[in-house]
Design an enzyme around this catalytic site. Structure first.
Site, PDB file in Angstrom:
ATOM      1  N   LYS A 159       0.849  -1.190   0.000  1.00 49.23           N
ATOM      2  CA  LYS A 159       0.000   0.000   0.000  1.00 49.23           C
ATOM      3  C   LYS A 159       0.883   1.238   0.000  1.00 49.23           C
ATOM      4  CE  LYS A 159      -3.956   1.955   2.499  1.00 49.23           C
ATOM      5  NZ  LYS A 159      -4.799   1.849   3.711  1.00 49.23           N
TER       6      LYS A 159
ATOM      7  N   HIS B  81      -0.270   4.446   0.184  1.00 50.98           N
ATOM      8  CA  HIS B  81      -0.924   5.618   0.763  1.00 50.98           C
ATOM      9  C   HIS B  81      -1.422   5.260   2.160  1.00 50.98           C
ATOM     10  CE1 HIS B  81      -4.131   3.230  -1.101  1.00 50.98           C
ATOM     11  NE2 HIS B  81      -4.918   3.713  -0.172  1.00 50.98           N
TER      12      HIS B  81
END
Length: 218
Positions: free
Chosen positions: A102, A104
């Site tokens: 991921k 963000h």
């Protein structure tokens, strides 16, 4: 009944353990088939976690964190963590890997407990055919922290040699990575359960014993 016998009966009742004639991915013709994808209710998942927790407690496995490799291992690690605390008073962390990092928000490769150097972990999986799941999770763990793998826990040890070796997948994993694999039950336990009348299937017993003679390992 012992918890092993109860688990074998549970697998049959859930349609996970079936007998007949099946062509496995390896091409072998087997008189039994294990499909863990057939667990599908909350009650089944709760019981499944209880069996994993019993196996961990019975073998006195010590660790800080349970790891559930995505995707099948995720619910297994969660229900095992809940059962360990609820039934044995053992409070362990849990986490699972993302298929993609991921980039963000909080970011990272793992969800749940953020792993640290020296942390002891137990990997929770369904079954082991080739050790692929372990081979995929190990580099991710190494990338995250220098953890110590205390054990891997699976539902069934098929006790069956691989295509390119006389060792079973469980034995190969120990030889290659030094990771000891514990199973709730083994194929020998399942055969014994049929012989003792715990589950039906005596009509397949001869074929199962012959299959073990051809492909089995101790």
């Amino acid at each position: 009944m012992s918890y092993k016998q109860e688990f074998i009966k549970f697998m049959v009742e859930c349609g996970v353990l079936k007998f007949g004639e099946f062509t496995l991915k390896s091409g072998r013709k087997a008189p039994y088939f294990i499909n863990t994808g057939n667990y599908k209710t909350g009650a089944q998942l709760s019981k499944l976690g209880s069996y994993y927790a019993h196996c961990i407690a019975e073998n006195n496995l010590k660790a800080d964190t349970l790891i559930g490799p995505a995707y099948k291992g995720i619910p297994l690690a969660v229900t095992t963590a809940v059962s360990l605390y609820g039934e044995h008073g053992i409070d362990m962390n849990y986490c699972f890997d993302r298929k993609e990092v991921k980039d963000h928000g909080e970011g990272g490769l793992f969800v749940g407990k953020q792993l640290e150097d020296g942390e002891k972990v137990i990997i929770i999986e369904d079954v082991m055919t080739s050790g692929k799941a372990l081979r995929e999770i190990l580099p991710k763990l190494k990338q995250e922290a220098e953890v110590k793998i205390a054990a891997m826990v699976i539902q069934v040890d098929r006790m069956e040699r691989g295509l390119e070796s006389n060792l079973s997948a469980v034995q190969e994993v120990y030889k290659e990575f030094g990771v000891k694999v514990y199973s709730i039950v083994t194929m020998a336990d399942i055969i014994e359960a049929i012989e003792d009348g715990i589950i039906e299937g005596k009509e397949y017993l001869g074929k199962m014993l012959e299959y073990r003679k051809t492909y089995g390992v101790e």
